[in-house]
Design an enzyme around this catalytic site. Sequence first.
Site, short mmCIF file in Angstrom:
data_model
loop_
_atom_site.label_atom_id
_atom_site.label_comp_id
_atom_site.label_asym_id
_atom_site.label_seq_id
_atom_site.Cartn_x
_atom_site.Cartn_y
_atom_site.Cartn_z
N LYS A 142 1.05 6.04 -3.45
CA LYS A 142 1.20 5.43 -4.87
C LYS A 142 -0.17 5.44 -5.30
O LYS A 142 -0.20 5.88 -6.71
CB LYS A 142 1.80 3.99 -5.07
CG LYS A 142 3.36 3.99 -4.76
CD LYS A 142 4.15 4.97 -5.59
CE LYS A 142 5.76 4.79 -5.41
NZ LYS A 142 6.50 5.87 -6.20
N TYR A 174 3.26 3.34 1.87
CA TYR A 174 3.77 3.37 0.53
C TYR A 174 2.55 3.24 -0.49
O TYR A 174 2.55 4.09 -1.49
CB TYR A 174 4.67 2.29 0.35
CG TYR A 174 5.24 2.00 -1.03
CD1 TYR A 174 6.18 2.90 -1.44
CD2 TYR A 174 4.79 1.04 -1.84
CE1 TYR A 174 6.80 2.71 -2.87
CE2 TYR A 174 4.98 0.89 -3.16
CZ TYR A 174 6.26 1.77 -3.63
OH TYR A 174 6.81 1.57 -4.94
N SER A 205 3.44 2.76 -8.83
CA SER A 205 3.56 1.26 -8.52
C SER A 205 2.29 0.61 -9.06
O SER A 205 1.12 1.20 -8.80
CB SER A 205 4.12 1.09 -7.06
OG SER A 205 3.74 -0.18 -6.92
#
Length: 300
Positions: free
Chosen positions: A189, A185, A172
């Site tokens: 990533k 998150y 991402s």
Amino acid sequence: MNIILDLLLLLIIIIYSYLESLVKVFIPQRRKSVAGEIVLITGAGHGIGRQTAYEFAKRKSRLVLWDINKHGVEETAAECRKLGAITHVFVVDCSNREEIYDSVNQVKKEVGDVTIVVNNAGAVYPADLLSTKDEEITKTFEVNILGHFWITKALLPAMMQRNHGHIVTVASICGHGVIPYIIPYCSSKFAAVGFHRALTSEFEALGKTGIKTSCLCPVFVNTGFTKNPSTRLCPVLETDEVARSLIDGILTNKKMIFVPSYLNIFLTLERFLPERALAAINHVQDIQFEAVVGHKTKMK
């Protein structure tokens, strides 16, 4: 004397690399065929995974689709079969190491050695850090990065033996820059981007240049993981658009796939801008989505 020669050679290689990149801008890159390749896609029951499966199906790959959601992955498989692809379905929890290893062994017996893997399964729990449960943090890392390790380790011996394969890491833009209220998150990533870069470097060191790597880094994608996302400067992407960019990057062996492609420019500028300017850019972007803050759901 040797160091001087090495530095001169390095300078020549750098200049050549820039010229080569400039030429590639104007000359269409050659695309490889993935027909007949055995492609494993995790998180194939919806979103980017589903659309990526469709793209490979159109190109006559043999598909191995994994997802924890049986109904979703079977829907994907049915559409892939309509597109003419031989498709195998497995219900797999990509946070469970033993289940991953058992499923890979089953794939080898029933289908064959996987030659392309798209590590796409993901998890995100939008909330401030204090509102995020411990088990949600653990699950985020188990799915978003540890699963990549277990899947890659299980599939890699066959790829190494043949010096042929392609490992795709779905990361991402959050693997390069941070957003509040999704700390686990973003952290996972960043780890995924690091995994891709380190793995790429290791293949080069081992001389396994036939095993290619790609890393997908899109902005917000309309997958349903985050509710009501919006931003002023970048569009909220649809999954089919991201999947088309991903398959194009895979077919041209592109190492880092940014969607939209101009994100690379922003990331380059970020290295040179002072903190106050970066804070101003973040304010102008006005990134918003639903998140739990102080145990209450708010737009943030």
